[in-house]
Design an enzyme around this catalytic site. Structure first.
Site, short mmCIF file in Angstrom:
data_model
loop_
_atom_site.label_atom_id
_atom_site.label_comp_id
_atom_site.label_asym_id
_atom_site.label_seq_id
_atom_site.Cartn_x
_atom_site.Cartn_y
_atom_site.Cartn_z
N ASP A 111 0.50 2.85 -12.82
CA ASP A 111 -0.84 2.32 -12.59
C ASP A 111 -1.83 2.84 -13.63
O ASP A 111 -1.87 4.05 -13.90
CB ASP A 111 -1.36 2.80 -11.22
CG ASP A 111 -1.09 1.81 -10.10
OD1 ASP A 111 -0.81 0.62 -10.38
OD2 ASP A 111 -1.18 2.23 -8.93
N GLU A 145 -0.93 -7.33 -2.33
CA GLU A 145 -1.14 -6.28 -1.33
C GLU A 145 -1.99 -6.80 -0.17
O GLU A 145 -3.08 -7.33 -0.37
CB GLU A 145 -1.83 -5.07 -1.99
CG GLU A 145 -2.11 -3.94 -0.99
CD GLU A 145 -2.44 -2.60 -1.62
OE1 GLU A 145 -2.23 -2.43 -2.84
OE2 GLU A 145 -2.92 -1.72 -0.89
N GLU A 186 -5.13 -3.51 -11.52
CA GLU A 186 -5.65 -4.25 -10.37
C GLU A 186 -6.67 -5.28 -10.84
O GLU A 186 -7.48 -5.00 -11.72
CB GLU A 186 -6.36 -3.28 -9.40
CG GLU A 186 -5.45 -2.30 -8.72
CD GLU A 186 -6.19 -1.40 -7.73
OE1 GLU A 186 -7.40 -1.62 -7.47
OE2 GLU A 186 -5.55 -0.47 -7.21
N LYS A 197 0.46 -1.19 -14.78
CA LYS A 197 -0.08 -2.10 -13.76
C LYS A 197 -1.60 -1.97 -13.72
O LYS A 197 -2.13 -0.86 -13.79
CB LYS A 197 0.52 -1.79 -12.38
CG LYS A 197 -0.02 -2.71 -11.26
CD LYS A 197 0.86 -2.71 -10.01
CE LYS A 197 0.68 -1.52 -9.11
NZ LYS A 197 -0.69 -1.35 -8.57
N ASP A 237 -1.29 4.96 -8.38
CA ASP A 237 -2.47 5.84 -8.31
C ASP A 237 -2.71 6.27 -6.85
O ASP A 237 -3.54 7.13 -6.58
CB ASP A 237 -3.71 5.18 -8.92
CG ASP A 237 -4.09 3.88 -8.24
OD1 ASP A 237 -3.29 3.34 -7.43
OD2 ASP A 237 -5.20 3.37 -8.53
N SER A 238 -1.92 5.71 -5.91
CA SER A 238 -1.93 6.21 -4.54
C SER A 238 -1.55 7.69 -4.53
O SER A 238 -1.76 8.39 -3.53
CB SER A 238 -0.95 5.42 -3.66
OG SER A 238 0.33 5.36 -4.26
N1 LIG Z 1 -0.24 6.30 2.03
C1 LIG Z 1 -0.69 5.23 1.39
N2 LIG Z 1 -0.03 4.05 1.54
C2 LIG Z 1 -0.49 2.92 0.93
O1 LIG Z 1 0.16 1.85 1.07
C3 LIG Z 1 -1.67 3.00 0.14
C4 LIG Z 1 -2.30 4.27 0.02
N3 LIG Z 1 -1.81 5.34 0.66
N4 LIG Z 1 -3.38 4.42 -0.77
C5 LIG Z 1 -3.78 3.35 -1.63
C6 LIG Z 1 -3.61 2.07 -0.97
C7 LIG Z 1 -4.52 1.88 0.23
N5 LIG Z 1 -3.71 1.04 1.08
C8 LIG Z 1 -4.05 0.68 2.37
C9 LIG Z 1 -4.74 1.54 3.17
C10 LIG Z 1 -5.04 1.20 4.48
C11 LIG Z 1 -4.66 -0.03 4.99
C12 LIG Z 1 -5.00 -0.39 6.40
O2 LIG Z 1 -5.46 0.45 7.14
N6 LIG Z 1 -4.77 -1.64 6.84
C13 LIG Z 1 -5.06 -2.07 8.19
C14 LIG Z 1 -5.28 -3.57 8.21
C15 LIG Z 1 -6.71 -3.89 8.50
C16 LIG Z 1 -6.92 -5.39 8.65
O3 LIG Z 1 -6.27 -5.97 9.58
O4 LIG Z 1 -7.68 -5.98 7.88
C17 LIG Z 1 -3.88 -1.73 9.13
O5 LIG Z 1 -4.16 -1.34 10.26
O6 LIG Z 1 -2.71 -1.88 8.74
C18 LIG Z 1 -3.97 -0.91 4.17
C19 LIG Z 1 -3.65 -0.54 2.86
C20 LIG Z 1 -2.45 0.75 0.47
N7 LIG Z 1 -2.25 1.87 -0.44
C1 LIG Z 2 0.51 0.32 -3.14
C2 LIG Z 2 0.96 0.13 -4.55
C3 LIG Z 2 1.13 -1.29 -4.90
C4 LIG Z 2 0.03 0.85 -5.50
O1 LIG Z 2 -0.70 0.29 -6.27
C5 LIG Z 2 0.01 2.32 -5.43
O2 LIG Z 2 0.88 2.93 -4.77
O3 LIG Z 2 -0.86 2.91 -6.06
MG LIG Z 3 -2.16 1.57 -7.10
#
Ligand SMILES: Nc1nc(=O)c2c([nH]1)NC[C@@H]1CN(c3ccc(C(=O)N[C@@H](CCC(=O)O)C(=O)O)cc3)CN21
Ligand SMILES: CC(C)C(=O)C(=O)O
Ligand SMILES: [Mg+2]
Length: 277
Positions: free
Chosen positions: A82, A181, A114, A112, A43-44
């Site tokens: 998803d 995740e 969540e 899938k 669903d991303s």
């Molecule tokens: N382009 C994209 N990639 C993804 O993996 C993804 C999406 N979109 N959309 C749905 C979710 C959202 N996701 C995300 C989005 C942002 C972070 C993030 O900014 N993480 C921080 C960590 C922050 C912390 O330390 O707590 C980072 O800087 O990596 C992580 C997963 C994973 N999924």
């Molecule tokens: C990041 C993965 C696990 C997901 O759920 C998605 O792409 O929607």
């Molecule tokens: Mg997803």
């Protein structure tokens, strides 16, 4: 075609599972050709292909539409789809009705969902109905507004214990695999060793049984910011920008099309058009 049994075997034999998201015909076709073990229609897609700022606006219709396109591109790759926001949270009955459409209309191998303990009844009901379920815990983006942002999960001992309990409960309920995740590597490693179903990590370190990345992240295609857990294996942003801007310039300068891009006709056949004999 793999089945979920092949993935159990891969875990037992320590063969890593490579999973990638795909959202349409070309991404699916290229993923299958590259030999990915498992495709996720995530669903991303709401964020990377539809331009929403979270996965919350994504609908069942969106997932069916993209799921069908992915299937046409990757007919021989195990495909997980998803269930989007609020399509598996209202009642078991509506969960089954939504899953029926998503599973039947796309021809996916698994769906899938969540969530932890709160979705174990759904996992059981879907499994009993013949729909294999992949579970997903840790950072669960559909709950971003409750979690207060996209943050690493399982950093306190209480939170880590909860994730371990959830992993076991989801396995017990019949899940065929578990996505982890954004959890610390040591916790993901512990969970991986404590359950028999494969764990697929995204931001969960190298000890998971498999890895998943978002297609547009690993190719750097249309995304600007990459999370820490992403490795960019390509740069489609630059590649695409170069190609498109060169095209624009060549059209404006009259350099495109050239002779080799142009159709011709016998002068004879055009004679009548000139008003000649
Ligand atoms: N382009 C994209 N990639 C993804 O993996 C993804 C999406 N979109 N959309 C749905 C979710 C959202 N996701 C995300 C989005 C942002 C972070 C993030 O900014 N993480 C921080 C960590 C922050 C912390 O330390 O707590 C980072 O800087 O990596 C992580 C997963 C994973 N999924
Ligand atoms: C990041 C993965 C696990 C997901 O759920 C998605 O792409 O929607
Ligand atoms: Mg997803």
């Amino acid at each position: 075609m793999n089945t979920h049994r092949s993935f159990l075997k891969m875990k037992e034999e320590s063969n890593k599972i490579a999973m990638v998201t795909a959202y349409d015909y070309p991404s699916a076709k290229l993923s299958e050709k590259a030999g990915v073990d498992m495709i996720l229609v995530g669903d991303s897609l709401g964020m990377v292909v539809l331009g929403y700022d979270s996965t919350i606006p994504v609908t069942l219709e969106d997932m069916i539409h993209h799921g069908k396109a992915v299937r046409r591109g990757a007919p021989n790759t195990f495909t997980v789809i998803d269930m989007p926001f609020m399509t598996f949270n209202i009642s078991i009955e509506s969960t089954l009705l939504n899953a029926k459409r998503l599973f039947q209309e796309t021809g996916a191998e698994a769906l899938k969902i969540e969530g932890g303990i709160e979705v174990t009844e759904q996992v059981k009901a879907l499994t009993n109905a013949g729909i294999p379920v992949v579970a997903h815990i840790g950072l669960t983006p559909q709950s971003v507004n409750v979690m207060g942002g996209y943050r690493v999960q399982g950093k306190t001992s209480e939170d880590a214990k909860r994730l371990i309990r959830e992993a076991k409960a989801l396995e017990e309920a019949g899940s065929i695999a578990l996505v982890l995740e954004c959890v610390p590597e040591k916790l993901a490693s512990l969970i991986t060793s404590e359950i028999n179903i494969p764990t697929i990590g995204i931001g969960a370190g190298k000890y998971c049984d498999g890895q998943v990345l978002v297609y547009h992240d690993l190719l750097q295609y249309g995304v600007d910011r990459l999370a820490k857990f992403v490795k960019a294996y390509g740069n489609m942003n630059d590649h695409t920008h170069d190609a498109l801007s060169t095209y624009v310039a060549e059209v404006k300068e009259g350099k495109f099309p050239q002779k080799e891009n142009t159709y011709t006709v016998d002068e004879e056949a055009l004679k009548g058009l000139y008003g000649g004999s």
